[in-house]
Design an enzyme around this catalytic site. Structure first.
Site, PDB file in Angstrom:
ATOM      1  N   SER A 160       0.745  -0.814   0.147  1.00  0.00           N
ATOM      2  CA  SER A 160       0.384   0.483   0.233  1.00  0.00           C
ATOM      3  C   SER A 160       1.022   1.241  -0.090  1.00  0.00           C
ATOM      4  CB  SER A 160      -0.878  -0.028   1.128  1.00  0.00           C
ATOM      5  OG  SER A 160      -1.352   1.110   1.307  1.00  0.00           O
ATOM      6  N   TYR A 173      -2.289  -1.444   9.833  1.00  0.00           N
ATOM      7  CA  TYR A 173      -2.449  -2.083   8.630  1.00  0.00           C
ATOM      8  C   TYR A 173      -1.678  -1.696   7.920  1.00  0.00           C
ATOM      9  CZ  TYR A 173      -4.208  -0.989   3.682  1.00  0.00           C
ATOM     10  OH  TYR A 173      -3.842  -1.224   2.301  1.00  0.00           O
TER      11      TYR A 173
END
Length: 273
Positions: A160, A173
């Site tokens: 990400s 995350y």
């Protein structure tokens, strides 16, 4: 299917494992690779997880991905597996590989997201996110590598832009996705001699249904000062799943035969700001 049909495409004849394949980016990767000639092993959990507030995929979603692959006259073998279960995942991958006759590439796409400030994030959220995003990605690599190591291949781990930017309000995350980068670089070094390439892809926001509603509340009520960190440099609020799939296609294809250890950003410039 004619012999000429089989040879058409940038990944013609390749056998590719995709996790998180039932919907969203995983489905997009599956369809894009099938368009270019790949046969696929499609894996998803197809059920809820207690700490995740948005709905996860269903068996019907996974079946629909397989149907879309079939429209391109490519094979799709579906498996309902929780990637946190290393033994079940290894068995599912081995069975899929046996049916396809080999494995050429892996796209470790499955991931989950929770939202919260540092002081409201729970140990249970940490465990779920790290177990799926980091350990689950490792389990995927470990399940695939016995089938890749003899003849080489490509591992594409979906990370990400958050990992590179340090995006807040979903710290487990961000941390797990940066862990994927370290793991991937270590694997790239260790496996280079066996011609196994390992790269990471770093999307900005993609409209896949993965974003918890609570994150919007945090950005509008609790910490609006942090909202600019989520803005892209290019004038788009999000990119499309297809944009990420095109990067995956390149890294799976022989066009990237000497590309390894790369952090491939498809982030509309969010990490520039």
């Amino acid at each position: 299917m004619t012999e000429n049909t089989q040879r058409i495409g940038r990944v013609a004849g390749k056998r590719v494992l995709i996790t998180g394949a039932a919907r969203g980016m995983g489905r997009s990767h599956a369809v894009r690779l099938a368009e270019e000639g790949a046969d696929l092993i499609l894996i998803d959990v197809c059920g809820p997880l207690p700490e995740i507030e948005y709905p996860l995929s269903t068996p019907a979603d996974l079946a629909e991905t397989a149907r879309l692959v079939d429209k391109h006259n490519r094979r799709a073998i579906t498996k309902t597996v929780d990637i946190r279960d290393a033994a079940a995942l290894a068995a599912a991958v081995a069975d899929g590989v046996a049916q396809l006759g080999g494995l050429d590439a892996v796209v470790a796409n499955a991931g989950v997201l929770t939202a919260g400030t540092w002081d409201t994030t729970t140990p249970e959220q940490w465990r779920t996110v790290v177990d799926v995003n980091l350990i689950g990605t490792w389990n995927t690599c470990a399940a695939a590598l016995p089938h890749l190591i003899e003849r080489g291949g490509s591992i594409v781990n979906i990370s990400s832009a958050a990992a590179l930017k340090g995006t807040p309000l979903h710290i487990p995350y961000t941390a797990s996705k940066l862990g994927v980068v370290g793991m991937s670089k270590a694997l790239a070094n260790e496996l280079a001699a066996q011609s196994v390439r390992v790269n990471t892809v770093h999307p900005t926001g993609v409209p896949t249904g993965m974003i918890p509603e609570s994150l919007f509340k945090l950005l509008t009520e609790a910490r609006p000062d942090l909202a600019p960190l989520f803005g892209n440099a290019l004038p788009v609020p999000m990119v499309e799943a297809l944009d990420i799939s095109n990067a995956v296609l390149y890294l799976v294809s022989d066009e990237a035969r000497y590309v390894t250890g790369m952090e491939f950003k498809v982030d509309a410039g969010v990490t520039l700001k």
